[in-house]
Design an enzyme around this catalytic site. Structure first.
Site, PDB file in Angstrom:
ATOM      1  N   CYS A 106       0.814  -1.211   0.000  1.00 47.12           N
ATOM      2  CA  CYS A 106       0.000   0.000   0.000  1.00 47.12           C
ATOM      3  C   CYS A 106       0.853   1.270   0.000  1.00 47.12           C
ATOM      4  O   CYS A 106       1.583   1.532  -0.948  1.00 47.12           O
ATOM      5  CB  CYS A 106      -0.969  -0.060   1.177  1.00 47.12           C
ATOM      6  N   HIS A 107       0.790   2.074   1.060  1.00 43.09           N
ATOM      7  CA  HIS A 107       1.583   3.306   1.176  1.00 43.09           C
ATOM      8  C   HIS A 107       2.963   3.064   1.784  1.00 43.09           C
ATOM      9  O   HIS A 107       3.769   3.974   1.885  1.00 43.09           O
ATOM     10  CB  HIS A 107       0.836   4.347   2.030  1.00 43.09           C
TER      11      HIS A 107
END
Length: 181
Positions: A106-107
């Site tokens: 994800c991030h």
């Protein structure tokens, strides 16, 4: 086999922490929670507070040699806080240089960018990080999971919680090839 899961004191996406954690346990490994401080960390279910988890070791006291792999869960706030912490960035940089598997979702790649660990690598992430990753020298692709073998060690990346099944499979496969303890 010990696997470090590095998160900030708050902001990690809970399922991106707990799901790979369970995969490591099911594969016979021992996951350890590292953070920039001691005590407990606050996970989130998107924008809502989730559970808290006990920290096993502060990243500033951790040694790359103690661990066989590193997992960097996402969440928006989590990697943003980690990339501002010099000890966390140094640990990630050293781990990436060690040749041991690193898995990120994800991030989470924001921390890798800060550690200058994506240059020349092919990765995926949450789509909003594509420009950041390209600007840091990575090739960004939109796939559920990418296993890049071009660096010192395998770099496993995934886009989002919906891709956790593919992420788990790639992580366990990489761990089976590591020099477990």
């Amino acid at each position: 086999m010990q696997v470090a899961f590095l998160v900030a004191p708050e902001g990690a996406e809970q399922v991106e922490l707990t799901d790979p954690w369970e995969a490591v346990q099911e594969a016979g490994g021992t996951p350890k929670l590292l953070s920039t401080g001691g005590g407990r960390v606050q996970a989130f279910n998107h924008l809502d507070r989730g559970d808290t988890f006990a920290v096993d070791e502060e990243v500033g006291k951790a040694s790359v040699e103690e661990y066989d792999a590193l997992v960097l869960p996402g969440g928006v706030a989590n990697p943003d806080l980690l990339r501002a912490d010099e000890q966390a960035v140094a640990f990630v940089r050293d781990f990436c240089a060690s040749g041991k598997p690193v898995a990120v979702i994800c991030h989470g790649p924001w921390t890798l960018i800060e550690a200058d660990a994506v240059r020349g690598r092919t990765v995926t992430s949450w789509p909003s990080l594509a420009t950041d990753l390209r600007n840091a020298g990575a090739t960004w692709v939109d796939r559920p999971v990418v296993v890049d073998e071009a660096g010192p060690g395998p770099l496993i990346s995934s886009r989002k919680p919906d891709d956790l099944s593919a992420f788990r499979e790639a992580l366990v496969r990489a761990l089976s090839g590591s020099n477990g303890r």
